[in-house]
Scaffold this active site. Sequence first.
Site, PDB file in Angstrom:
ATOM      1  N   ASP A 242       5.326  -6.144 -10.011  1.00 47.24           N
ATOM      2  CA  ASP A 242       4.085  -5.445  -9.677  1.00 47.24           C
ATOM      3  C   ASP A 242       4.349  -4.723  -8.359  1.00 47.24           C
ATOM      4  O   ASP A 242       4.326  -5.334  -7.294  1.00 47.24           O
ATOM      5  CB  ASP A 242       2.961  -6.479  -9.564  1.00 47.24           C
ATOM      6  CG  ASP A 242       1.660  -5.874  -9.044  1.00 47.24           C
ATOM      7  OD1 ASP A 242       1.585  -4.641  -8.888  1.00 47.24           O
ATOM      8  OD2 ASP A 242       0.726  -6.655  -8.797  1.00 47.24           O
TER       9      ASP A 242
ATOM     10  N   LYS B 274       3.004   4.052  -2.798  1.00 48.65           N
ATOM     11  CA  LYS B 274       2.496   4.146  -4.162  1.00 48.65           C
ATOM     12  C   LYS B 274       1.465   5.266  -4.321  1.00 48.65           C
ATOM     13  O   LYS B 274       1.252   5.773  -5.415  1.00 48.65           O
ATOM     14  CB  LYS B 274       1.860   2.796  -4.520  1.00 48.65           C
ATOM     15  CG  LYS B 274       1.456   2.650  -5.956  1.00 48.65           C
ATOM     16  CD  LYS B 274       1.033   1.224  -6.229  1.00 48.65           C
ATOM     17  CE  LYS B 274       0.641   1.049  -7.680  1.00 48.65           C
ATOM     18  NZ  LYS B 274       0.317  -0.349  -7.966  1.00 48.65           N
TER      19      LYS B 274
ATOM     20  N   GLU C 178      -0.866  -1.650 -15.471  1.00 52.30           N
ATOM     21  CA  GLU C 178      -1.249  -2.886 -14.781  1.00 52.30           C
ATOM     22  C   GLU C 178      -2.343  -3.661 -15.522  1.00 52.30           C
ATOM     23  O   GLU C 178      -2.229  -4.880 -15.679  1.00 52.30           O
ATOM     24  CB  GLU C 178      -1.684  -2.565 -13.341  1.00 52.30           C
ATOM     25  CG  GLU C 178      -0.486  -2.191 -12.478  1.00 52.30           C
ATOM     26  CD  GLU C 178      -0.856  -1.471 -11.200  1.00 52.30           C
ATOM     27  OE1 GLU C 178      -2.061  -1.331 -10.922  1.00 52.30           O
ATOM     28  OE2 GLU C 178       0.060  -1.048 -10.484  1.00 52.30           O
TER      29      GLU C 178
ATOM     30  N   ASP D  34      -9.717  -3.593 -11.779  1.00 50.07           N
ATOM     31  CA  ASP D  34      -8.576  -3.682 -10.856  1.00 50.07           C
ATOM     32  C   ASP D  34      -8.833  -2.827  -9.619  1.00 50.07           C
ATOM     33  O   ASP D  34      -8.698  -1.601  -9.662  1.00 50.07           O
ATOM     34  CB  ASP D  34      -7.313  -3.209 -11.605  1.00 50.07           C
ATOM     35  CG  ASP D  34      -6.070  -3.220 -10.722  1.00 50.07           C
ATOM     36  OD1 ASP D  34      -6.184  -3.533  -9.513  1.00 50.07           O
ATOM     37  OD2 ASP D  34      -4.985  -2.910 -11.240  1.00 50.07           O
TER      38      ASP D  34
END
Length: 538
Positions: free
Chosen positions: A11, A73, A174, A196
Site C-alpha cells: 500500500d 503520491k 485500494e 477511504d
Amino acid sequence: MDNRGRILGIDLGTTNTCVAHVRNHVAKMVPTDRGGLTLPSVVALSARGELLVGGVAKDQILTNPRNTIYGAKRLIGRPFQSRIVQELRDHFTYDIVAGPGGEAAVKLGEKVYTLPQISSLVLAQVKTVSEQFLGGEVREAIISVPAYYNDNQRNAVKEAGRLAGLEVKRIVNEPTAAALAYGFNRGLDQTILVYDLGGGTFDVSVMKLHGNVFEVVATGGDTFLGGVDFDNRIVDHVLEEFRREHKIDLRQSPIAMQRIKTASEAAKIDLTLIPNVVIELPFIEEHRGRPLDVRMPLSRELLERLTSDLVDRTFEICDQVLASKGISPRAIGEVILVGGQSRMPLVQQKIRDHFGRPARKGVHPDECVAQGAALLGDALGQSDSGALTLVDVLSMPIGIGAGGGRFRRILDRNSSIPSSRSFRLPAPRPGASQIVMDIFQGDSDEVVDNEYLGTLRIDGALAGRKIDFKLSEECLLSVVVDVPEQGPSPVELATRDTPEAIKAALAQDDLRRRQEHGTHEAPPRGGILSSIRRIWSG
Ligand code: AMP
C-alpha cells in the site's frame, strides 16, 4: 526456496507505506521502520548529501524542508503544467519542476528526480526490509493505487516498482484490496461501501460480494480531498490568529510553516482521542529582538467546525456514487473504513447517521489495503486462481478531444473492466493527411480540465476503419486499429508519452522502416503508431 509468501502486497500511501505478505492463507504485516508497521513515504537529501528514506527522512522535515519530499503520491504521473500540480507547488515546501517529458518532477539539492524515481526509493526500502524479515529475495509485488488514479498515474506507479527491482504483477484499486481483506474466503453475500479517506485522496467504492467474487458496482472520489486538507484548515486558523495578534504573516517563513503543519497534524490526530489540545510552538518568530510563540488551544468542536464541509463533501460523493446505480444508503450491508483520516470521530458519527449503521470494526484502516493486495498476490500465484474473481470498473471516463475544446467520452465512468469500446475512425481534417486524436481522462466536458494521456496520429487512409479503446484488468489503456491485412497493432499509452515523445517515436519508426525497405520514402504507416511505450525510460 518456497516462493509462497514472497509476493508482497504494498500500500504505497501518501503519508505512509505498508506491506503485507501471506503465510498459511493469512495476510500478515511486515514491520518496515523502527519496528513499526508503516514506513513514512518520505525521501530526503541530508545536509551531508545522503539520500534518506522513511522515518529518518521524515525526521529532518523541520530542519531541511526544501530537501524533504513527501506526498509524492499526489504528484506522480501528473503533467507539470496540470492545474493540480500548479496548486500543489504553493502548498509543498520543496521544489516541483518540469521533468524530462513534461511531467511533474522534484528537486533534491541540484538534482531533478522524477516521481517514479522518488517512489521507487520508498519501494526499494520496502523490498529490502521485507527480504530481511522474510529471509530471502522478494521479486514480485501487487501495488495498490486509488481507484481514481488515471492511466498515467497507474503506469507511473508500475514504473516505480520496476525501478525498485520489483515485478509488479498487478496494480489493484485500494478499495478492492480493502474489500478483499474484509471478505476473502468468508462466503459473504452482501453489498458493501468502502469509504477511504487517506492523507491526500478520497475514494468510495460500492461493491457486491458473492463468495469470492468481488464486483465493484460503482466508484467515485476526489483526488484533492484528504487528511492534509484537514491539516491545512488548522494551519490557516493558526496563521490567521497569529496575524491578528502580532500583525505578522508566518507564511513567509518556510521553517515556521513546516512546524505549524507538523503541529497541526499532531493536534488533529490527538483530537480523535481527546476533546481538547493546545498547539504550542515556542520561538516561532522574532519581532524586534523579542521571541514570539504560538500557544493556541484547539477543541474537537472547533476542529469539526473548521472541517465539517470537507466531511460533508465526502458524503455528497458517496450519495452521487450510490445514486448512479439507484442504491439507497440504507441498502448498504457494511461500511468499511480505510485511511487514517477516517478515524476522525465526526466521520464515524456521520457514517452512522448516513448509513444507519456504524462502520465495520475489525478491519484495520491502515493495514487492510496492503493485506488485501497480498491476498490477491497469493491467489494469483495459486494454480486454482479461479477461486477469486475481481470485477472492477473504470473510475474516470476516457475520451478524445472534439471540436471547440469539448471532450467526447469513449469509455464511460463505471464501465466494467476489462472492457473495450470501438468506433469508426473519422476522416482527417480538410487538407491534413493524418487523423489526429488527443486522448484525455477525466470527468469534465472540457478537455482542459481533464488529464492528457497522449496523442494518436493515424494515417488518413484508414478513415472509416474500426478503432478499439481497450482497458486491461489493471485499468491500463491500449488502442488498436483494425487493419486486417497487417493484423492489429496495439498502442499502449504510458505516463511519459508526450507529444514530443510520440514525435520521436514516429521519427525512429520511420527510420527503421526506411532501412527495412531500403528507400528514402517511408512506406505508408500500417495501422496506428507503432508501440511508443517506455521510450523515455532508457
Ligand atoms: P493514509 O494515507 O491512510 O496513511 O492516511 C494518513 C492521514 O490520516 C493523514 O492525514 C493523517 O493525519 C490522518 N490520520 C492518521 N491517524 C489519524 C487519527 N487518529 N485521526 C485523524 N486523522 C488521522
